[in-house]
Design a protein around this motif. Sequence first.
Motif, PDB file in Angstrom:
ATOM      1  N   GLN A   1       0.847  -1.190   0.000  1.00 50.26           N
ATOM      2  CA  GLN A   1       0.000   0.000   0.000  1.00 50.26           C
ATOM      3  C   GLN A   1       0.880   1.237   0.000  1.00 50.26           C
ATOM      4  O   GLN A   1       1.672   1.446   0.928  1.00 50.26           O
ATOM      5  N   ALA A   2       0.730   2.026  -1.039  1.00 49.59           N
ATOM      6  CA  ALA A   2       1.450   3.295  -1.144  1.00 49.59           C
ATOM      7  C   ALA A   2       0.580   4.407  -0.563  1.00 49.59           C
ATOM      8  O   ALA A   2      -0.640   4.267  -0.485  1.00 49.59           O
ATOM      9  N   PRO A   3       1.194   5.515  -0.165  1.00 47.73           N
ATOM     10  CA  PRO A   3       0.427   6.620   0.415  1.00 47.73           C
ATOM     11  C   PRO A   3      -0.675   7.104  -0.526  1.00 47.73           C
ATOM     12  O   PRO A   3      -0.438   7.332  -1.711  1.00 47.73           O
ATOM     13  N   GLY A   4      -1.882   7.186   0.008  1.00 45.30           N
ATOM     14  CA  GLY A   4      -3.002   7.677  -0.773  1.00 45.30           C
ATOM     15  C   GLY A   4      -3.592   6.678  -1.743  1.00 45.30           C
ATOM     16  O   GLY A   4      -4.483   7.022  -2.524  1.00 45.30           O
ATOM     17  N   LYS A   5      -3.091   5.454  -1.706  1.00 45.15           N
ATOM     18  CA  LYS A   5      -3.589   4.433  -2.633  1.00 45.15           C
ATOM     19  C   LYS A   5      -4.158   3.248  -1.873  1.00 45.15           C
ATOM     20  O   LYS A   5      -3.889   3.063  -0.688  1.00 45.15           O
ATOM     21  N   GLU A   6      -4.953   2.447  -2.567  1.00 46.63           N
ATOM     22  CA  GLU A   6      -5.508   1.251  -1.960  1.00 46.63           C
ATOM     23  C   GLU A   6      -4.446   0.150  -1.875  1.00 46.63           C
ATOM     24  O   GLU A   6      -3.469   0.146  -2.636  1.00 46.63           O
ATOM     25  N   ARG A   7      -4.679  -0.787  -0.959  1.00 43.41           N
ATOM     26  CA  ARG A   7      -3.778  -1.932  -0.860  1.00 43.41           C
ATOM     27  C   ARG A   7      -3.898  -2.757  -2.137  1.00 43.41           C
ATOM     28  O   ARG A   7      -4.993  -3.031  -2.621  1.00 43.41           O
ATOM     29  N   GLU A   8      -2.759  -3.164  -2.683  1.00 45.24           N
ATOM     30  CA  GLU A   8      -2.766  -3.923  -3.922  1.00 45.24           C
ATOM     31  C   GLU A   8      -1.992  -5.219  -3.790  1.00 45.24           C
ATOM     32  O   GLU A   8      -1.035  -5.333  -3.024  1.00 45.24           O
ATOM     33  N   PHE A   9      -2.424  -6.175  -4.577  1.00 47.37           N
ATOM     34  CA  PHE A   9      -1.798  -7.494  -4.612  1.00 47.37           C
ATOM     35  C   PHE A   9      -0.412  -7.421  -5.237  1.00 47.37           C
ATOM     36  O   PHE A   9      -0.199  -6.699  -6.217  1.00 47.37           O
ATOM     37  N   VAL A  10       0.526  -8.186  -4.678  1.00 43.72           N
ATOM     38  CA  VAL A  10       1.875  -8.270  -5.239  1.00 43.72           C
ATOM     39  C   VAL A  10       2.181  -9.689  -5.721  1.00 43.72           C
ATOM     40  O   VAL A  10       2.531  -9.899  -6.884  1.00 43.72           O
ATOM     41  N   ALA A  11       2.040 -10.674  -4.805  1.00 38.10           N
ATOM     42  CA  ALA A  11       2.400 -12.044  -5.150  1.00 38.10           C
ATOM     43  C   ALA A  11       1.729 -13.008  -4.186  1.00 38.10           C
ATOM     44  O   ALA A  11       1.420 -12.641  -3.050  1.00 38.10           O
ATOM     45  N   THR A  12       1.536 -14.231  -4.650  1.00 36.54           N
ATOM     46  CA  THR A  12       0.962 -15.263  -3.798  1.00 36.54           C
ATOM     47  C   THR A  12       1.611 -16.602  -4.093  1.00 36.54           C
ATOM     48  O   THR A  12       2.120 -16.820  -5.208  1.00 36.54           O
ATOM     49  N   ILE A  13       1.614 -17.495  -3.112  1.00 37.35           N
ATOM     50  CA  ILE A  13       2.251 -18.802  -3.239  1.00 37.35           C
ATOM     51  C   ILE A  13       1.378 -19.845  -2.563  1.00 37.35           C
ATOM     52  O   ILE A  13       0.789 -19.574  -1.507  1.00 37.35           O
ATOM     53  N   ASN A  14       1.288 -21.015  -3.166  1.00 35.76           N
ATOM     54  CA  ASN A  14       0.452 -22.052  -2.564  1.00 35.76           C
ATOM     55  C   ASN A  14       1.189 -22.723  -1.407  1.00 35.76           C
ATOM     56  O   ASN A  14       2.332 -22.398  -1.089  1.00 35.76           O
ATOM     57  N   TRP A  15       0.545 -23.678  -0.792  1.00 36.79           N
ATOM     58  CA  TRP A  15       1.073 -24.257   0.445  1.00 36.79           C
ATOM     59  C   TRP A  15       2.451 -24.900   0.264  1.00 36.79           C
ATOM     60  O   TRP A  15       3.300 -24.817   1.138  1.00 36.79           O
ATOM     61  N   SER A  16       2.671 -25.512  -0.880  1.00 36.35           N
ATOM     62  CA  SER A  16       3.923 -26.245  -1.076  1.00 36.35           C
ATOM     63  C   SER A  16       5.029 -25.376  -1.667  1.00 36.35           C
ATOM     64  O   SER A  16       6.195 -25.775  -1.667  1.00 36.35           O
ATOM     65  N   GLY A  17       4.642 -24.227  -2.198  1.00 38.42           N
ATOM     66  CA  GLY A  17       5.623 -23.401  -2.894  1.00 38.42           C
ATOM     67  C   GLY A  17       5.748 -23.725  -4.368  1.00 38.42           C
ATOM     68  O   GLY A  17       6.513 -23.083  -5.091  1.00 38.42           O
ATOM     69  N   GLY A  18       4.980 -24.692  -4.807  1.00 40.97           N
ATOM     70  CA  GLY A  18       5.084 -25.118  -6.189  1.00 40.97           C
ATOM     71  C   GLY A  18       4.363 -24.242  -7.189  1.00 40.97           C
ATOM     72  O   GLY A  18       4.605 -24.318  -8.391  1.00 40.97           O
ATOM     73  N   ARG A  19       3.464 -23.433  -6.681  1.00 44.54           N
ATOM     74  CA  ARG A  19       2.696 -22.547  -7.564  1.00 44.54           C
ATOM     75  C   ARG A  19       2.746 -21.125  -7.032  1.00 44.54           C
ATOM     76  O   ARG A  19       2.506 -20.898  -5.850  1.00 44.54           O
ATOM     77  N   THR A  20       3.033 -20.207  -7.931  1.00 43.35           N
ATOM     78  CA  THR A  20       3.092 -18.794  -7.575  1.00 43.35           C
ATOM     79  C   THR A  20       2.304 -17.973  -8.596  1.00 43.35           C
ATOM     80  O   THR A  20       1.980 -18.467  -9.692  1.00 43.35           O
ATOM     81  N   TYR A  21       2.003 -16.742  -8.220  1.00 48.48           N
ATOM     82  CA  TYR A  21       1.292 -15.846  -9.127  1.00 48.48           C
ATOM     83  C   TYR A  21       1.674 -14.424  -8.748  1.00 48.48           C
ATOM     84  O   TYR A  21       1.796 -14.112  -7.567  1.00 48.48           O
ATOM     85  N   TYR A  22       1.872 -13.576  -9.779  1.00 46.32           N
ATOM     86  CA  TYR A  22       2.371 -12.230  -9.541  1.00 46.32           C
ATOM     87  C   TYR A  22       1.498 -11.176 -10.215  1.00 46.32           C
ATOM     88  O   TYR A  22       0.893 -11.421 -11.270  1.00 46.32           O
ATOM     89  N   ALA A  23       1.508 -10.004  -9.625  1.00 48.04           N
ATOM     90  CA  ALA A  23       0.923  -8.850 -10.301  1.00 48.04           C
ATOM     91  C   ALA A  23       1.776  -8.517 -11.516  1.00 48.04           C
ATOM     92  O   ALA A  23       2.998  -8.717 -11.500  1.00 48.04           O
ATOM     93  N   ASP A  24       1.147  -8.029 -12.555  1.00 50.87           N
ATOM     94  CA  ASP A  24       1.881  -7.700 -13.779  1.00 50.87           C
ATOM     95  C   ASP A  24       2.987  -6.687 -13.511  1.00 50.87           C
ATOM     96  O   ASP A  24       4.044  -6.733 -14.147  1.00 50.87           O
ATOM     97  N   SER A  25       2.765  -5.801 -12.559  1.00 49.43           N
ATOM     98  CA  SER A  25       3.726  -4.730 -12.296  1.00 49.43           C
ATOM     99  C   SER A  25       5.031  -5.230 -11.692  1.00 49.43           C
ATOM    100  O   SER A  25       6.043  -4.516 -11.730  1.00 49.43           O
ATOM    101  N   VAL A  26       5.049  -6.452 -11.149  1.00 47.59           N
ATOM    102  CA  VAL A  26       6.264  -6.966 -10.515  1.00 47.59           C
ATOM    103  C   VAL A  26       6.776  -8.237 -11.181  1.00 47.59           C
ATOM    104  O   VAL A  26       7.860  -8.728 -10.828  1.00 47.59           O
ATOM    105  N   LYS A  27       6.028  -8.748 -12.125  1.00 49.93           N
ATOM    106  CA  LYS A  27       6.410 -10.007 -12.778  1.00 49.93           C
ATOM    107  C   LYS A  27       7.780  -9.884 -13.426  1.00 49.93           C
ATOM    108  O   LYS A  27       8.073  -8.904 -14.112  1.00 49.93           O
ATOM    109  N   GLY A  28       8.622 -10.865 -13.166  1.00 48.68           N
ATOM    110  CA  GLY A  28       9.977 -10.847 -13.715  1.00 48.68           C
ATOM    111  C   GLY A  28      10.982 -10.130 -12.836  1.00 48.68           C
ATOM    112  O   GLY A  28      12.189 -10.229 -13.058  1.00 48.68           O
ATOM    113  N   ARG A  29      10.503  -9.378 -11.844  1.00 48.98           N
ATOM    114  CA  ARG A  29      11.397  -8.651 -10.938  1.00 48.98           C
ATOM    115  C   ARG A  29      11.327  -9.196  -9.510  1.00 48.98           C
ATOM    116  O   ARG A  29      12.333  -9.173  -8.800  1.00 48.98           O
TER     117      ARG A  29
END
Length: 124
Positions: A39-67
């Motif tokens: 969450q940046a100042p003045g902005k809503e909380r936004e999703f960045v990344a998520t990981i499943n229980w085992s770590g085998g599956r991940t998903y990223y926001a487009d703004s951070v994908k690859g970084r």
Amino acid sequence: QVQLVESGGGLVQVGGSLRLSCAASGRTVSDYAMGWFRQAPGKEREFVATINWSGGRTYYADSVKGRFTISRDNAKNLVFLHMNSLKPQDTAVYYCAARTVSSRSRHFHDYAYWGQGTQVTVSS
């Protein structure tokens, strides 16, 4: 109950790297999906990344994908966010969150537990 504590934030220059850590206590989170939001100042909380229980599956926001890379160490009840090639627009408070199911989600209302956040500031 699960308590989450983030660490590793700080001030970094454009193009730099940081590794955020999230330590869970109260119970194991090895069977829970985990996520990072920001969450940046003045902005809503936004999703960045998520990981499943085992770590085998991940998903990223487009703004951070690859970084950014999310990972976890279930033996130590830890979740990480490795952030590379940081940009000024990455400046925010970063929050770790835990679901109570094993599958990933990019929606903040799917998460039951939240940490207090850690500040990341990227200076140009």
